[in-house]
Design a protein around this motif. Structure first.
Motif, PDB file in Angstrom:
ATOM      1  N   SER A  89       4.293  29.790 107.064  1.00  0.00           N
ATOM      2  CA  SER A  89       3.611  28.848 106.179  1.00  0.00           C
ATOM      3  C   SER A  89       2.094  28.887 106.268  1.00  0.00           C
ATOM      4  O   SER A  89       1.418  28.360 105.390  1.00  0.00           O
ATOM      5  N   VAL A  90       1.546  29.480 107.325  1.00  0.00           N
ATOM      6  CA  VAL A  90       0.119  29.309 107.622  1.00  0.00           C
ATOM      7  C   VAL A  90      -0.623  30.631 107.754  1.00  0.00           C
ATOM      8  O   VAL A  90      -0.192  31.536 108.472  1.00  0.00           O
ATOM      9  N   GLU A  91      -1.749  30.701 107.053  1.00  0.00           N
ATOM     10  CA  GLU A  91      -2.741  31.750 107.260  1.00  0.00           C
ATOM     11  C   GLU A  91      -3.931  31.122 107.954  1.00  0.00           C
ATOM     12  O   GLU A  91      -4.182  29.923 107.811  1.00  0.00           O
ATOM     13  N   ALA A  92      -4.681  31.927 108.677  1.00  0.00           N
ATOM     14  CA  ALA A  92      -5.847  31.405 109.386  1.00  0.00           C
ATOM     15  C   ALA A  92      -7.074  32.244 109.084  1.00  0.00           C
ATOM     16  O   ALA A  92      -6.989  33.459 108.897  1.00  0.00           O
ATOM     17  N   THR A  93      -8.208  31.580 109.033  1.00  0.00           N
ATOM     18  CA  THR A  93      -9.504  32.259 109.030  1.00  0.00           C
ATOM     19  C   THR A  93     -10.306  31.649 110.166  1.00  0.00           C
ATOM     20  O   THR A  93     -10.245  30.441 110.384  1.00  0.00           O
ATOM     21  N   TRP A  94     -11.008  32.486 110.903  1.00  0.00           N
ATOM     22  CA  TRP A  94     -11.805  31.935 111.993  1.00  0.00           C
ATOM     23  C   TRP A  94     -13.098  32.700 112.188  1.00  0.00           C
ATOM     24  O   TRP A  94     -13.233  33.860 111.824  1.00  0.00           O
ATOM     25  N   VAL A  95     -14.064  31.988 112.743  1.00  0.00           N
ATOM     26  CA  VAL A  95     -15.412  32.507 112.953  1.00  0.00           C
ATOM     27  C   VAL A  95     -15.700  32.500 114.449  1.00  0.00           C
ATOM     28  O   VAL A  95     -15.471  31.488 115.131  1.00  0.00           O
ATOM     29  N   PRO A 151      -1.905  40.004  93.340  1.00  0.00           N
ATOM     30  CA  PRO A 151      -2.599  40.735  94.396  1.00  0.00           C
ATOM     31  C   PRO A 151      -3.068  39.790  95.501  1.00  0.00           C
ATOM     32  O   PRO A 151      -3.100  38.581  95.309  1.00  0.00           O
ATOM     33  N   SER A 152      -3.415  40.373  96.640  1.00  0.00           N
ATOM     34  CA  SER A 152      -3.888  39.568  97.749  1.00  0.00           C
ATOM     35  C   SER A 152      -5.054  40.276  98.411  1.00  0.00           C
ATOM     36  O   SER A 152      -5.247  41.477  98.261  1.00  0.00           O
ATOM     37  N   GLY A 153      -5.839  39.507  99.166  1.00  0.00           N
ATOM     38  CA  GLY A 153      -6.969  40.108  99.849  1.00  0.00           C
ATOM     39  C   GLY A 153      -7.844  39.072 100.511  1.00  0.00           C
ATOM     40  O   GLY A 153      -7.581  37.872 100.461  1.00  0.00           O
ATOM     41  N   GLN A 158     -16.373  33.081 102.522  1.00  0.00           N
ATOM     42  CA  GLN A 158     -15.160  33.879 102.643  1.00  0.00           C
ATOM     43  C   GLN A 158     -14.099  33.325 101.692  1.00  0.00           C
ATOM     44  O   GLN A 158     -13.989  32.108 101.525  1.00  0.00           O
ATOM     45  N   VAL A 159     -13.326  34.223 101.087  1.00  0.00           N
ATOM     46  CA  VAL A 159     -12.307  33.817 100.128  1.00  0.00           C
ATOM     47  C   VAL A 159     -11.005  34.549 100.422  1.00  0.00           C
ATOM     48  O   VAL A 159     -10.969  35.779 100.475  1.00  0.00           O
ATOM     49  N   LEU A 160      -9.928  33.776 100.626  1.00  0.00           N
ATOM     50  CA  LEU A 160      -8.579  34.330 100.727  1.00  0.00           C
ATOM     51  C   LEU A 160      -7.962  34.318  99.343  1.00  0.00           C
ATOM     52  O   LEU A 160      -8.021  33.296  98.646  1.00  0.00           O
ATOM     53  N   VAL A 161      -7.366  35.425  98.937  1.00  0.00           N
ATOM     54  CA  VAL A 161      -6.764  35.517  97.609  1.00  0.00           C
ATOM     55  C   VAL A 161      -5.276  35.808  97.753  1.00  0.00           C
ATOM     56  O   VAL A 161      -4.879  36.770  98.423  1.00  0.00           O
ATOM     57  N   ARG A 162      -4.447  34.961  97.135  1.00  0.00           N
ATOM     58  CA  ARG A 162      -3.009  35.193  97.069  1.00  0.00           C
ATOM     59  C   ARG A 162      -2.568  34.920  95.638  1.00  0.00           C
ATOM     60  O   ARG A 162      -2.404  33.774  95.241  1.00  0.00           O
ATOM     61  N   GLY A 163      -2.401  35.966  94.876  1.00  0.00           N
ATOM     62  CA  GLY A 163      -2.075  35.788  93.470  1.00  0.00           C
ATOM     63  C   GLY A 163      -3.189  35.020  92.772  1.00  0.00           C
ATOM     64  O   GLY A 163      -4.356  35.383  92.863  1.00  0.00           O
ATOM     65  N   VAL A 164      -2.826  33.924  92.092  1.00  0.00           N
ATOM     66  CA  VAL A 164      -3.832  33.141  91.379  1.00  0.00           C
ATOM     67  C   VAL A 164      -4.526  32.145  92.301  1.00  0.00           C
ATOM     68  O   VAL A 164      -5.481  31.478  91.898  1.00  0.00           O
ATOM     69  N   ILE A 165      -4.059  32.038  93.540  1.00  0.00           N
ATOM     70  CA  ILE A 165      -4.635  31.075  94.477  1.00  0.00           C
ATOM     71  C   ILE A 165      -5.821  31.702  95.198  1.00  0.00           C
ATOM     72  O   ILE A 165      -5.716  32.785  95.771  1.00  0.00           O
ATOM     73  N   LYS A 166      -6.947  30.999  95.178  1.00  0.00           N
ATOM     74  CA  LYS A 166      -8.139  31.438  95.895  1.00  0.00           C
ATOM     75  C   LYS A 166      -8.588  30.308  96.810  1.00  0.00           C
ATOM     76  O   LYS A 166      -8.820  29.190  96.361  1.00  0.00           O
TER      77      LYS A 166
END
Length: 201
Positions: free
Chosen positions: A56-62, A85-87, A95-103
């Motif tokens: 359920s969870v993605e993470a971004t960290w600095v 697409p994802s990226g 920073q931007v996480l992309v999952r399909g139409v979700i940004k």
């Protein structure tokens, strides 16, 4: 002791999260199954990373000087990562996480001690973990809480797994053992937390 404070709603190296460095090449995306290894973008003296932690969870960290400056946990429905697409886009400022139409966007201002999540300002007040929920629901993501954990990294900037395993609020948020109907046969989802955090739930 970890205290969860409820908030207002308003490549080029690859490491194992809980292990040693295993490669120094850009990861190859797999259609329908995101890589579990974190990707690292470095600018100035700061490393910005992202990884899939649980179903359920993605993470971004600095990370600054091998200390955790900010960790954002983005939670949605289990298996949402399969969208294409994802990226991950990192321009050194935002920073931007992309999952399909979700940004999902973040803009961290260390000097001011704030982070802008989806354009909305969140004051950290000394905390270094932010919980964001319902990232794939109508109405968009919302910050539901934040806390502070020991910022000392156990190894490389990517080795965040052991830090998370020591925090009951974070482990509860990850929902490691939750899968929606139709995903039970996805072995990689069932073992994801074991691979990334070192525990199953």
């Amino acid at each position: 002791m970890h205290t969860l404070r409820l908030g207002r709603s308003p490549r080029l190296a690859v490491w194992l999260l809980s292990g040693a460095a295993i490669a120094a090449a850009a990861p190859r995306p797999v259609v329908g199954q995101p890589a579990t290894n974190p990707s690292l973008a470095t600018w100035r003296d700061v490393g910005t990373l992202h990884a899939l932690l649980s179903p359920s969870v993605e993470a971004t960290w600095v990370v600054r000087e091998n200390r955790l400056a900010l960790l954002i946990l983005w939670r949605g429905q289990p298996g949402r990562f399969r969208r294409q697409p994802s990226g991950f886009v990192d321009n050194g400022v935002e920073q931007v996480l992309v999952r399909g139409v979700i940004k999902l966007s973040q803009k961290y201002d260390a000097r001011e001690g704030v982070v802008h999540i989806q354009g909305i300002r969140t004051e950290l007040r000394g905390d270094n973990v932010v919980f964001v929920d319902e990232v794939d629901r109508t109405g968009g993501a919302r910050v539901i809480g934040q806390l502070r954990i020991d910022p000392t990294m156990p190894g490389s900037p990517a080795q965040i797994g052991p830090m998370l395993a020591r925090s009951p609020p974070i482990m509860a948020f990850l929902r490691c053992d939750v899968l929606r109907p139709g995903l039970e046969g996805e072995a990689w989802l069932r073992t994801l937390c074991l691979e990334t955090i070192g525990v199953t739930k």
